[in-house]
Design an enzyme around this catalytic site. Structure first.
Site: not given
Ligand code: TRP
Length: 331
Positions: A112, A192, A195
Site C-alpha cells: 500500500k 482476487k 469491491k
C-alpha cells in the site's frame, strides 16, 4: 474453550468473496464456540483517504449484511470497533513494544505505501491495532484468510513481548483459523474478488443481477469452443460450484466439463440455481432488516455492551500490569 475473534473492514454490503472467504465460516463457528466476537473494524478503515458520509453508509451496509448472512446476536457479539474505545488504548500500549522494523516488513504495508507520496503513520500502525483487537478479548483463535497470516504472526510476537517484558502470562498467542474455501477470484478470473476492482457479486443482489454477472464471467481460457474439453480445476466457475452446489452436482459438473458434454453456459445455469438457493434466504433477511432497521442498531448495541465489559476488564488488568493504574497515597 477457544475464544474466537475476527474483524472485517466496513466495505459496505458483503460480496460472495468475503462471504465464502470469511463470514460463512463465522456463522458456523458461532454454533460451536458460544461467545464468539465479530467486529466491524471501522478504525482500520480510516487509514487512507475517505469520505465520512460514505464510511457511515458502508459501516451500516456491513453490519446489516453480516446479520443477513447469519451472524446471530443471540450467539455471537457483533459490534463496531469505534464503539469500544479500549481498542485504541491497548493499541497505544502495544506501539510502545513493537519494533518499527517489524511493521515496515509487513507485506500489506509495503504494497500500500509503495504507491503513496505521503504515508500516514496509521497505515504503518494498522497491524498493531489489529493485535489490540484480538488481544483485548484475549482471543486465541482468529478465523481469517491467508492474507492475514503475517499480521497474526505479529500479534503473537506482541503477546510474547508483553508477557516477557512484564513477567506475566497474561495474553495468549492467537492463531489463525484458516477458512476452508480457497481464495475466491473475481469474475474476470484475473484477481482476487474485490469491491474496488468491480469484479464481485454482491451478497444481496437479485437473481437476475447475479445471472447478468455470471453470463459473461471468465471460464477456462483454453476452452474456446463447446467441443473443447474443459479443465475444471483452473476454472473459476468450477470453484464457485464447489462453494454453492451440492457434492453430487459438483461431480456431475466436473465430468460434463471434462468430456465437453456441457458448454460453459449450461454449467453457469446450474451454478446460478445453487447460488439462488443459498442467497435467497440471506436476501430475505436483509429485506426484513431494511423494514426494521432498529434491529441492526439493537444488535450492535448489545454486541458493544458485551464487548465493552470484556474490554474494560482487560484494560483494568493491563493498566495494573504496566503501572498505569490509579494512584493511592503512599503508605
Ligand atoms: N486486517 C483485517 C483484514 O483486512 C481486518 C481486521 C482488523 C481483523 N482487525 C482484525 C481480522 C482482527 C481479524 C482480527 O481483513
Amino acid at each position: 474453550m477457544a475464544r474466537i475473534f475476527s474483524g472485517i473492514q466496513p466495505s459496505g454490503e458483503l460480496h460472495i468473496g468475503n462471504y465464502l472467504g470469511a463470514v460463512k465460516n463465522w456463522t458456523h463457528l458461532q454454533e460451536t464456540h458460544p461467545g464468539a466476537i465479530y467486529c466491524v473494524v471501522d478504525y482500520h478503515a480510516i487509514t487512507g483517504a475517505y469520505d465520512p458520509a460514505v464510511l457511515r453508509a458502508r459501516r451500516w451496509g456491513m453490519a446489516k449484511s453480516l446479520l443477513a448472512a447469519g451472524i446471530d446476536p443471540a450467539k455471537a457479539s457483533l459490534f463496531m470497533q469505534s464503539d469500544v474505545p479500549e481498542h485504541t488504548e491497548l493499541s497505544w500500549i502495544f506501539t510502545t513494544i513493537t519494533p518499527l522494523g517489524d511493521l515496515e516488513r509487513q507485506t500489506q504495508f509495503k504494497d500500500k505505501s509503495s504507491k503513496m507520496e505521503s504515508i500516514p503513520a496509521g497505515l504503518l500502525m494498522y497491524p498493531v491495532l489489529q493485535s489490540a483487537d484480538i488481544l483485548l478479548y484475549r482471543a486465541d483463535s482468529v478465523p481469517v484468510g491467508e492474507d492475514q497470516v503475517q499480521h497474526l504472526e505479529l500479534a503473537r510476537d506482541t503477546s510474547r513481548k508483553f508477557n516477557a517484558k512484564f513477567g506475566v502470562e497474561y495474553f495468549p498467542e492467537p492463531k489463525p483459523l484458516l477458512t476452508p474455501t480457497r481464495r475466491i477470484m473475481g469474475l474476470d478470473g484475473n484477481a482476487k474478488m474485490s469491491k474496488s476492482l468491480g469484479n464481485t457479486v454482491g451478497l444481496l443482489e437479485s437473481d437476475e443481477e447475479i445471472w447478468q454477472k455470471l453470463r459473461p464471467a471468465m471460464t477456462d481460457p483454453q476452452r474456446v469452443r463447446k467441443s473443447d474439453p474443459g479443465r475444471p480445476e483452473v476454472c473459476n466457475i468450477f470453484q464457485l460450484h464447489k462453494a454453492f452446489s451440492a457434492e453430487p452436482t459438483v461431480e456431475h459438473v466436473r465430468q460434463q466439463c471434462e468430456t465437453a458434454g456441457w458448454g460453459c453456459m449450461d454449467c453457469k445455469k446450474v451454478l446460478h440455481e445453487g447460488m439462488v438457493q443459498e442467497l435467497t434466504p440471506i436476501r430475505r433477511r436483509a429485506e426484513a432488516l431494511d423494514a426494521e432497521p432498529q434491529r441492526v442498531l439493537d444488535a450492535l448495541a448489545s454486541g458493544a455492551a458485551t464487548a465493552r465489559g470484556l474490554a474494560q476488564e482487560t484494560m483494568r488488568q493491563v493498566r495494573e500490569i504496566v503501572g498505569l493504574d490509579g494512584l493511592s497515597l503512599p503508605a
